[in-house]
Motif scaffolding. Structure first.
Motif, short mmCIF file in Angstrom:
data_model
loop_
_atom_site.label_atom_id
_atom_site.label_comp_id
_atom_site.label_asym_id
_atom_site.label_seq_id
_atom_site.Cartn_x
_atom_site.Cartn_y
_atom_site.Cartn_z
N PHE A 70 -62.19 -68.60 75.44
CA PHE A 70 -61.12 -69.59 75.51
C PHE A 70 -61.61 -70.75 76.37
O PHE A 70 -61.87 -70.60 77.56
N ILE A 71 -61.76 -71.93 75.74
CA ILE A 71 -62.39 -73.10 76.35
C ILE A 71 -61.31 -74.17 76.55
O ILE A 71 -60.95 -74.91 75.62
N ALA B 163 -57.40 -65.45 76.35
CA ALA B 163 -58.74 -64.91 76.11
C ALA B 163 -58.71 -63.39 76.02
O ALA B 163 -59.28 -62.79 75.11
N ALA B 164 -58.02 -62.75 76.97
CA ALA B 164 -58.03 -61.29 77.05
C ALA B 164 -57.28 -60.65 75.88
O ALA B 164 -57.77 -59.70 75.28
N TRP C 55 -63.25 -54.26 75.52
CA TRP C 55 -64.01 -54.84 76.62
C TRP C 55 -64.37 -53.75 77.61
O TRP C 55 -63.48 -53.06 78.14
N HIS C 56 -65.66 -53.53 77.82
CA HIS C 56 -66.16 -52.41 78.62
C HIS C 56 -65.61 -51.08 78.11
O HIS C 56 -65.30 -50.17 78.90
N PRO D 56 -64.29 -62.99 76.42
CA PRO D 56 -63.40 -62.15 75.59
C PRO D 56 -62.73 -60.99 76.32
O PRO D 56 -61.91 -60.30 75.72
N GLY D 57 -63.07 -60.78 77.58
CA GLY D 57 -62.34 -59.79 78.38
C GLY D 57 -61.42 -60.45 79.38
O GLY D 57 -60.82 -59.77 80.22
N GLY D 58 -61.31 -61.77 79.29
CA GLY D 58 -60.54 -62.51 80.28
C GLY D 58 -61.36 -62.80 81.53
O GLY D 58 -60.82 -63.25 82.55
#
Length: 307
Positions: A190-191, A183-184, A241-242, A209-211
């Motif tokens: 991520f499913i 995911a990250a 991410w952020h 999306p940032g884990g």
């Protein structure tokens, strides 16, 4: 907002023969959460891990899944099942649209060898579009252990990756870390939906999306409604991410070649000294025969530079 409702169902079924259970769970989820757009389940949930249940394309399982999707008016990803094609058996994960039509069908790229016997390697990466929402990628269980495969889905535009899984072994804890990393590093949802009961040890897991962890299941039956925001993925890929790493842009822009991945022959040459892919045996290494002699190919670590 490009939001998309997913119900991930972790079943606690029997070793095989779970189609009635799947239908009940899917109908219940659709009734309980009428805002969901897609339902997804674990690997081999319907018939189990026995290739004797393999069917031809458009067989009874495919038709029954199509009818359920159309009845409920949902996108339906029923985990996976074995399918016979051209004299081979594939572990396939289909996707049905709300009209009951197949819009994608993923052949597992990496069967869990040497345990998943007599199952052919898949050859194609699978993504599909949900009109007005975004693009979703599809992989199966062991595929996620190969970062090249998941990165390819992300490079093809996948903003959500569905991963039906059947794990009942000690490495489930490791898989949670791999799912989070996927995911990250690909800046996507991520499913990862596992099975429970007689089929698996549960602990389905879902990351943003940032884990960031969205939810981790226990070891029993569970239905997880998730509202995903495609714009969050696009923002993470655009700004980081952020406001941190813009990973996908760096991957795109780096002037770095990957010689080992140029083709299958490069990969085989680079890793030729690993020995055979075979079932582990007590007291013997996989690259040795009974006399203790190496039976694999000779080491060859040289890589041709890609120009």
């Amino acid at each position: 907002m490009a939001t998309f409702g997913i119900a991930a169902i972790q079943t606690a079924g029997r070793k095989n023969g779970n189609f009635d259970l799947v239908e009940r769970e899917v109908r219940s989820a659709a009734k309980r959460f009428p805002w969901i757009d897609l339902v997804t389940l674990g690997e081999l949930v319907i018939h189990g891990a026995d290739t004797a249940f393999a069917e031809a394309p458009e067989g009874p399982t495919e038709q029954r899944c199509a009818a359920l999707a159309k009845e409920l008016g949902i996108w339906f990803q029923p985990g996976s099942y074995y399918e016979k094609r051209d004299g081979e058996i594939f572990n396939v994960a289909p996707v049905f649209n709300p009209d009951g039509e197949i819009v994608a069908k993923h052949d597992k790229l990496f069967p869990f060898l040497p345990y998943e016997k007599n199952v052919a390697y898949g050859k194609n990466y699978t993504v599909f579009d949900v009109p007005g929402k975004g693009r979703i990628g599809l992989a199966i269980c062991y595929d996620m252990w190969f970062p090249e495969a998941i990165r390819t889905l992300a490079a093809m535009g996948a903003e959500v990756i569905l991963l039906p899984t059947m794990t009942n072994t000690i490495d489930r804890d490791v898989e949670l870390s791999i799912a989070r990393a996927n995911a990250a590093v690909n800046q996507c949802y991520f499913i990862d939906v596992n099975v429970a009961g007689e089929q698996g040890n549960g602990r389905s897991v879902f990351y943003g999306p940032g884990g960031e962890l969205l939810h981790e299941c226990g070891t029993g039956a569970e239905v997880i409604p998730l509202e995903l925001d495609f714009e969050q993925v696009r923002r993470a890929r655009d700004r980081g991410w952020h406001g941190l790493g813009q990973v996908m842009k760096s991957f795109r822009d780096a002037p770095l070649a990957f010689p080992m991945h140029a083709d299958a022959e490069h990969r085989r040459a680079a890793l030729s000294d690993l020995g055979q892919l075979a079932m582990p045996r007590s007291g013997k290494s996989n690259d040795q025969n009974g006399a203790g002699e190496i039976t694999g190919a000779k080491p060859n670590r040289k890589l041709r530079v890609i120009e």
